[in-house]
Each structure stands twice: as C-alpha cells, then as structure tokens.
Design an enzyme around this catalytic site. Structure first.
Site, PDB file in Angstrom:
ATOM      1  N   PRO A  30       0.814  -1.219   0.000  1.00 52.10           N
ATOM      2  CA  PRO A  30       0.000   0.000   0.000  1.00 52.10           C
ATOM      3  C   PRO A  30       0.848   1.270   0.000  1.00 52.10           C
ATOM      4  O   PRO A  30       0.332   2.359  -0.229  1.00 52.10           O
ATOM      5  CB  PRO A  30      -0.846  -0.113   1.278  1.00 52.10           C
ATOM      6  CG  PRO A  30      -0.281  -1.219   2.069  1.00 52.10           C
ATOM      7  CD  PRO A  30       0.575  -2.054   1.180  1.00 52.10           C
ATOM      8  N   GLU A  57       1.775  -8.094   8.677  1.00 52.94           N
ATOM      9  CA  GLU A  57       2.125  -6.661   8.763  1.00 52.94           C
ATOM     10  C   GLU A  57       2.982  -6.206   7.581  1.00 52.94           C
ATOM     11  O   GLU A  57       3.411  -5.059   7.514  1.00 52.94           O
ATOM     12  CB  GLU A  57       2.880  -6.367  10.069  1.00 52.94           C
ATOM     13  CG  GLU A  57       2.009  -6.387  11.315  1.00 52.94           C
ATOM     14  CD  GLU A  57       0.883  -5.364  11.270  1.00 52.94           C
ATOM     15  OE1 GLU A  57       1.016  -4.319  10.618  1.00 52.94           O
ATOM     16  OE2 GLU A  57      -0.154  -5.638  11.898  1.00 52.94           O
ATOM     17  N   ARG A  95      -3.589  -8.213 -20.848  1.00 51.55           N
ATOM     18  CA  ARG A  95      -4.427  -7.651 -21.927  1.00 51.55           C
ATOM     19  C   ARG A  95      -3.591  -6.867 -22.935  1.00 51.55           C
ATOM     20  O   ARG A  95      -4.029  -6.638 -24.050  1.00 51.55           O
ATOM     21  CB  ARG A  95      -5.483  -6.693 -21.352  1.00 51.55           C
ATOM     22  CG  ARG A  95      -6.490  -7.321 -20.449  1.00 51.55           C
ATOM     23  CD  ARG A  95      -7.507  -6.296 -19.979  1.00 51.55           C
ATOM     24  NE  ARG A  95      -8.493  -5.997 -21.002  1.00 51.55           N
ATOM     25  CZ  ARG A  95      -8.516  -4.907 -21.731  1.00 51.55           C
ATOM     26  NH1 ARG A  95      -7.602  -3.984 -21.565  1.00 51.55           N
ATOM     27  NH2 ARG A  95      -9.440  -4.723 -22.641  1.00 51.55           N
ATOM     28  N   ASP A 110     -10.018   1.726 -25.026  1.00 48.73           N
ATOM     29  CA  ASP A 110     -10.483   1.507 -23.650  1.00 48.73           C
ATOM     30  C   ASP A 110     -10.298   2.759 -22.793  1.00 48.73           C
ATOM     31  O   ASP A 110      -9.436   3.591 -23.074  1.00 48.73           O
ATOM     32  CB  ASP A 110      -9.683   0.369 -23.005  1.00 48.73           C
ATOM     33  CG  ASP A 110     -10.212  -1.001 -23.382  1.00 48.73           C
ATOM     34  OD1 ASP A 110     -11.397  -1.115 -23.670  1.00 48.73           O
ATOM     35  OD2 ASP A 110      -9.397  -1.953 -23.397  1.00 48.73           O
TER      36      ASP A 110
HETATM   37  C1  LIG Z   1      -2.358  -6.307   5.750  1.00 51.43           C
HETATM   38  S1  LIG Z   1      -1.274  -5.757   4.506  1.00 51.43           S
HETATM   39  C2  LIG Z   1      -0.040  -4.888   5.434  1.00 51.43           C
HETATM   40  C3  LIG Z   1      -0.420  -3.465   5.689  1.00 51.43           C
HETATM   41  C4  LIG Z   1       0.660  -2.685   6.421  1.00 51.43           C
HETATM   42  N1  LIG Z   1       0.724  -3.104   7.781  1.00 51.43           N
HETATM   43  C5  LIG Z   1       0.332  -1.194   6.354  1.00 51.43           C
HETATM   44  O1  LIG Z   1      -0.383  -0.699   7.231  1.00 51.43           O
HETATM   45  O2  LIG Z   1       0.760  -0.510   5.412  1.00 51.43           O
HETATM   46  C6  LIG Z   1      -0.450  -7.210   3.994  1.00 51.43           C
HETATM   47  C7  LIG Z   1       0.045  -7.234   2.566  1.00 51.43           C
HETATM   48  O3  LIG Z   1      -1.037  -7.061   1.679  1.00 51.43           O
HETATM   49  C8  LIG Z   1      -0.613  -6.425   0.504  1.00 51.43           C
HETATM   50  N2  LIG Z   1      -1.445  -5.230   0.291  1.00 51.43           N
HETATM   51  C9  LIG Z   1      -2.361  -4.726   1.137  1.00 51.43           C
HETATM   52  N3  LIG Z   1      -2.961  -3.645   0.648  1.00 51.43           N
HETATM   53  C10 LIG Z   1      -2.429  -3.459  -0.579  1.00 51.43           C
HETATM   54  C11 LIG Z   1      -2.629  -2.489  -1.595  1.00 51.43           C
HETATM   55  N4  LIG Z   1      -3.511  -1.495  -1.450  1.00 51.43           N
HETATM   56  N5  LIG Z   1      -1.913  -2.609  -2.741  1.00 51.43           N
HETATM   57  C12 LIG Z   1      -1.009  -3.600  -2.902  1.00 51.43           C
HETATM   58  N6  LIG Z   1      -0.774  -4.542  -1.955  1.00 51.43           N
HETATM   59  C13 LIG Z   1      -1.459  -4.467  -0.816  1.00 51.43           C
HETATM   60  C14 LIG Z   1       0.862  -6.097   0.667  1.00 51.43           C
HETATM   61  O4  LIG Z   1       1.630  -7.086   0.006  1.00 51.43           O
HETATM   62  C15 LIG Z   1       1.032  -6.150   2.173  1.00 51.43           C
HETATM   63  O5  LIG Z   1       2.355  -6.486   2.532  1.00 51.43           O
END
Ligand SMILES: C[S@@+](CC[C@H](N)C(=O)[O-])C[C@H]1O[C@@H](n2cnc3c(N)ncnc32)[C@H](O)[C@@H]1O
Length: 184
Positions: A30, A57, A95, A110
C-alpha cells in the site's frame, strides 16, 4: 507478524537465477506508487515480472532496502495479502500482450488508454430498443466519420460528468503541450 528478510531476499535471488532475464521486481504494497493504466503499460514492456506479495504486517524494511523493488499499490485501502493485487497486475498487463485480445484496437479505445486517456464512450448492442431506450441513430447509420465524432464527443462528456479529475488532468496536459509548442 512481519515477513523476515532472509527467506524473502533469498527466494527472490533464487527465482531471478532461474532465467537469463533477471526480471523486473514488483513489490505489492500500500506504500507504493498507485497502479494506473500508464503504469500497467510500463510493466507490459518488461520481458519478465516477479511479483512479491506480502501478508500480515508486511515485509521487514530491509527487504525493500536490499532488493529495491518497484513498489506498487492498487489503491488506498488495505488487503489481507498481496496475492489479489498481483492478480490485478497480471490481468491488466496480460491484456496488453500482443495476441491476448482478439482486437488490438480495443486496447487503444479503452478507458484511460491511448492518447486521450479518457473514459470510453457508451457501448450498445442489440436490441435496437428496450423499455423505451434506443440505440442512438448515428450508431446504426453506417457513417464511420459520424460514428467516430459521436464517440469522441461522448467520451469527453462522460469523462467530464463522471471523472472530473481525469478531465482536469487532460486540460492541464493540453495546456502544457500548448505552452511547450509556443516555447513558454
Ligand atoms: C495487511 S497488509 C499490510 C499493511 C501494512 N501493515 C500497512 O499498514 O501498510 C499485507 C500485505 O497485503 C498487501 N497489500 C495490502 N494492501 C495493498 C494495496 N492497497 N496494494 C497492494 N498490496 C497491498 C501487501 O503485500 C502487504 O504487505
């Protein structure tokens, strides 16, 4: 719970060594740059992608420091893991691989794609009328020039009404191009 540095780094190194092309490493997180069509287009130019998904996490910070991945987020929300985000990338990039779509032209038309990067025009199919709603006459006129003009107008109108942010970006881009041409 945090994903440890050694197994992740060593796993990526092992996967990289399996092919002559080391591969472009994407970390789903994220914290990354936001996935947009322009990013998808960039990824589609890479010969090989390695997608690194987190859980819990997320990763020990040193994974990022050692592997310096291309960090990508699919949006400002938190998923349980990166797998679904990785599938989004696989689907969107696939795609764009030549031969995947029956009609390559549809990629350019698109939403968010091509030169214009606007929403796509409204689409219709049979029947010609349903519950008082008709397919616009121009679309069944057979006049390709008029159909293309209608689609351009429709695409601009839809974007203004439904995605004012995209429309504003387009106006800014056009202004920048004008200024560059005039040398200002
Ligand atoms: C529960 S999340 C960890 C969130 C982290 N503790 C934080 O607050 O930023 C677990 C995993 O999900 C994936 N993930 C979660 N949200 C994502 C997003 N919006 N885009 C891409 N990957 C995401 C990532 O690989 C991340 O390491």
């Amino acid at each position: 719970m945090v994903l440890k540095v050694e197994p992740v780094v060593e796993c990526v190194e092992a996967v990289r060594s399996l092919a002559s092309e080391p591969g472009h490493l994407v970390m789903l997180t994220p914290h990354g740059r936001k996935l947009e069509q322009s990013v998808v287009e960039e990824l589609a130019t890479k010969k090989r992608l390695i997608l690194l998904c987190g859980r819990y996490e997320g990763f020990d910070e040193r994974v990022r420091q050692i592997l310096t991945p291309d960090e990508i987020s699919i949006g400002d929300y938190i998923l349980g893991g990166g797998e679904v985000a990785a599938m989004v990338i696989v689907d969107a990039v696939a795609r764009l691989v030549p031969g995947v779509l029956g009609d390559e032209e549809s990629n350019r038309q698109d939403s968010f794609s091509g030169q214009r990067r606007l929403l796509e025009f409204s689409q219709y199919t049979r029947p010609r009328e349903y519950r008082g709603l008709s397919v616009p006459d121009v679309l069944i006129s057979g006049n390709h020039r008029q159909i293309a003009d209608w689609r351009d107008r429709e695409s601009a109108l839809k974007t203004q009404q439904q995605r004012a942010d995209l429309w504003a970006n387009k106006q800014t881009r056009s202004q920048d191009i004008n200024n560059e041409t005039k040398g200002t």
